[in-house]
Design a protein around this motif. Structure first.
Motif, mmCIF file in Angstrom:
data_model
loop_
_atom_site.group_PDB
_atom_site.id
_atom_site.type_symbol
_atom_site.label_atom_id
_atom_site.label_comp_id
_atom_site.label_asym_id
_atom_site.label_seq_id
_atom_site.Cartn_x
_atom_site.Cartn_y
_atom_site.Cartn_z
ATOM 1 N N ARG A 1 -9.752 -2.424 -11.114
ATOM 2 C CA ARG A 1 -9.124 -1.393 -10.398
ATOM 3 C C ARG A 1 -9.801 -0.231 -10.536
ATOM 4 N NH1 ARG A 1 -5.545 2.754 -12.004
ATOM 5 N NH2 ARG A 1 -3.983 3.130 -10.444
ATOM 6 N N LEU A 2 -9.958 0.523 -9.252
ATOM 7 C CA LEU A 2 -10.733 1.714 -9.181
ATOM 8 C C LEU A 2 -9.932 3.085 -8.578
ATOM 9 C CD1 LEU A 2 -13.503 3.544 -9.663
ATOM 10 C CD2 LEU A 2 -13.893 2.680 -7.419
ATOM 11 N N GLU A 3 -9.730 4.242 -9.283
ATOM 12 C CA GLU A 3 -8.864 5.105 -8.490
ATOM 13 C C GLU A 3 -9.800 6.473 -8.231
ATOM 14 O OE1 GLU A 3 -4.925 7.838 -8.763
ATOM 15 O OE2 GLU A 3 -5.121 5.943 -9.858
ATOM 16 N N LEU A 4 -9.871 6.928 -6.983
ATOM 17 C CA LEU A 4 -10.641 8.217 -6.822
ATOM 18 C C LEU A 4 -9.616 9.259 -6.405
ATOM 19 C CD1 LEU A 4 -13.576 6.860 -4.889
ATOM 20 C CD2 LEU A 4 -13.805 7.310 -7.340
ATOM 21 N N ARG A 5 -9.857 10.393 -6.597
ATOM 22 C CA ARG A 5 -9.237 11.615 -5.910
ATOM 23 C C ARG A 5 -10.180 12.332 -4.993
ATOM 24 N NH1 ARG A 5 -9.347 16.603 -8.318
ATOM 25 N NH2 ARG A 5 -9.718 15.603 -10.322
ATOM 26 N N TRP A 6 -10.071 12.481 -3.909
ATOM 27 C CA TRP A 6 -10.721 13.167 -2.857
ATOM 28 C C TRP A 6 -10.702 14.618 -3.066
ATOM 29 C CZ3 TRP A 6 -14.455 10.277 -0.815
ATOM 30 C CH2 TRP A 6 -14.111 8.767 -0.736
ATOM 31 N N GLU A 7 -11.672 15.529 -2.568
ATOM 32 C CA GLU A 7 -11.751 16.924 -2.752
ATOM 33 C C GLU A 7 -10.433 17.704 -2.008
ATOM 34 O OE1 GLU A 7 -15.633 18.019 -1.146
ATOM 35 O OE2 GLU A 7 -15.170 16.848 0.489
ATOM 36 N N VAL B 1 -7.379 7.423 -3.413
ATOM 37 C CA VAL B 1 -7.522 5.752 -3.140
ATOM 38 C C VAL B 1 -7.633 5.309 -4.073
ATOM 39 C CG1 VAL B 1 -10.150 6.091 -2.821
ATOM 40 C CG2 VAL B 1 -8.865 4.427 -1.497
ATOM 41 N N GLU B 2 -6.807 4.089 -4.208
ATOM 42 C CA GLU B 2 -6.844 2.995 -5.340
ATOM 43 C C GLU B 2 -7.237 1.958 -4.682
ATOM 44 O OE1 GLU B 2 -3.396 0.774 -7.788
ATOM 45 O OE2 GLU B 2 -3.126 2.926 -7.119
ATOM 46 N N LEU B 3 -8.155 1.049 -5.082
ATOM 47 C CA LEU B 3 -8.871 -0.227 -4.868
ATOM 48 C C LEU B 3 -8.522 -1.059 -6.108
ATOM 49 C CD1 LEU B 3 -12.331 1.246 -4.135
ATOM 50 C CD2 LEU B 3 -10.392 0.741 -2.338
ATOM 51 N N THR B 4 -7.807 -2.226 -5.809
ATOM 52 C CA THR B 4 -7.399 -3.018 -6.840
ATOM 53 C C THR B 4 -7.897 -4.424 -6.439
ATOM 54 O OG1 THR B 4 -5.340 -1.842 -7.288
ATOM 55 C CG2 THR B 4 -5.382 -4.245 -7.668
ATOM 56 N N LEU B 5 -8.470 -5.094 -7.194
ATOM 57 C CA LEU B 5 -8.946 -6.703 -6.979
ATOM 58 C C LEU B 5 -8.171 -7.557 -7.703
ATOM 59 C CD1 LEU B 5 -12.809 -5.946 -7.586
ATOM 60 C CD2 LEU B 5 -11.413 -5.754 -5.573
ATOM 61 N N GLU B 6 -7.843 -8.717 -7.119
ATOM 62 C CA GLU B 6 -6.992 -9.797 -7.572
ATOM 63 C C GLU B 6 -7.721 -11.115 -7.201
ATOM 64 O OE1 GLU B 6 -3.192 -9.443 -5.866
ATOM 65 O OE2 GLU B 6 -2.869 -7.367 -6.791
ATOM 66 N N ALA C 1 -15.287 -14.011 -1.990
ATOM 67 C CA ALA C 1 -16.241 -13.985 -3.015
ATOM 68 C C ALA C 1 -15.434 -13.666 -4.159
ATOM 69 C CB ALA C 1 -17.262 -12.937 -2.823
ATOM 70 N N PRO C 2 -15.792 -13.917 -5.545
ATOM 71 C CA PRO C 2 -14.944 -13.805 -6.751
ATOM 72 C C PRO C 2 -15.043 -12.216 -7.178
ATOM 73 C CG PRO C 2 -17.071 -14.805 -7.422
ATOM 74 C CD PRO C 2 -16.900 -14.758 -5.864
ATOM 75 N N PRO C 3 -13.859 -11.825 -7.703
ATOM 76 C CA PRO C 3 -13.926 -10.174 -8.282
ATOM 77 C C PRO C 3 -15.135 -9.803 -8.789
ATOM 78 C CG PRO C 3 -11.847 -11.357 -8.627
ATOM 79 C CD PRO C 3 -12.868 -12.612 -8.408
ATOM 80 N N GLU C 4 -15.804 -10.457 -9.563
ATOM 81 C CA GLU C 4 -16.993 -10.028 -10.305
ATOM 82 C C GLU C 4 -18.217 -9.830 -9.465
ATOM 83 O OE1 GLU C 4 -16.829 -14.660 -10.920
ATOM 84 O OE2 GLU C 4 -15.488 -12.926 -11.131
ATOM 85 N N GLU C 5 -18.319 -10.318 -8.187
ATOM 86 C CA GLU C 5 -19.052 -10.150 -7.233
ATOM 87 C C GLU C 5 -18.579 -9.012 -6.161
ATOM 88 O OE1 GLU C 5 -20.187 -13.592 -5.068
ATOM 89 O OE2 GLU C 5 -20.758 -14.737 -6.884
ATOM 90 N N VAL C 6 -17.346 -8.718 -6.035
ATOM 91 C CA VAL C 6 -16.747 -7.659 -5.103
ATOM 92 C C VAL C 6 -16.923 -6.333 -5.932
ATOM 93 C CG1 VAL C 6 -15.068 -6.790 -4.037
ATOM 94 C CG2 VAL C 6 -15.362 -9.452 -4.037
ATOM 95 N N THR D 1 -11.128 -13.226 -3.457
ATOM 96 C CA THR D 1 -10.769 -11.957 -3.871
ATOM 97 C C THR D 1 -9.749 -11.324 -3.104
ATOM 98 O OG1 THR D 1 -12.593 -11.499 -5.382
ATOM 99 C CG2 THR D 1 -11.290 -9.692 -4.848
ATOM 100 N N ARG D 2 -8.718 -10.753 -3.421
ATOM 101 C CA ARG D 2 -7.587 -10.049 -2.566
ATOM 102 C C ARG D 2 -7.844 -8.688 -3.023
ATOM 103 N NH1 ARG D 2 -3.195 -12.196 -3.855
ATOM 104 N NH2 ARG D 2 -3.102 -13.134 -1.902
ATOM 105 N N LEU D 3 -8.484 -7.779 -2.201
ATOM 106 C CA LEU D 3 -8.759 -6.312 -2.506
ATOM 107 C C LEU D 3 -7.499 -5.535 -1.544
ATOM 108 C CD1 LEU D 3 -10.507 -3.893 -2.944
ATOM 109 C CD2 LEU D 3 -11.512 -4.007 -0.943
ATOM 110 N N VAL D 4 -6.794 -4.642 -2.364
ATOM 111 C CA VAL D 4 -5.762 -3.831 -1.879
ATOM 112 C C VAL D 4 -6.210 -2.505 -2.082
ATOM 113 C CG1 VAL D 4 -3.332 -3.399 -2.156
ATOM 114 C CG2 VAL D 4 -3.960 -5.781 -2.725
#
Length: 114
Positions: free
Chosen positions: A66-72, A77-82, A11-16, A88-91
């Protein structure tokens, strides 16, 4: 523990992207109940049927990419879409003491339209 995982999706990044940032989409594959404000400084709460709950703060967002979260527990966790050949490659890169969203993200493999 540091974990890195790469997942190729048909699926393309805009759908992921919505599957990673919209609560109702996250509830389809990640946690049973999700609250997420996917803006820098926004909060996330993830609850599972077994009573487990995790909280996070959104550190960085580059919409659609890209989305980066800091857990409590100070894990991150860093999620990167390409784009990758029409899909889509999700890293996923995560540093966490005991728990890993990167390992759970194998559930995304089912999603032809994310």
């Amino acid at each position: 523990m540091d974990v890195e995982r790469e997942i190729l999706l048909e699926a393309p990044p805009e759908e992921v992207w919505p599957a990673l940032t919209e609560a109702e989409r996250l509830e389809e594959w990640f946690a049973n109940e999700v609250e997420l404000d996917a803006r820098p400084g926004g909060e996330g709460i993830f609850r599972w049927a077994n009573g487990e709950e995790r909280r996070a703060v959104v550190e960085q967002v580059d919409p659609g990419r890209r989305l980066e979260l800091r857990w409590e527990d100070d894990g991150r966790v860093e999620l990167t879409l390409e784009e990758a050949g029409g899909g889509t490659r999700l890293v996923v890169r995560e540093t966490a003491p005991d728990w890993s969203a990167a390992l759970e993200l194998r559930a995304l493999a089912w999603c032809p339209t994310a």
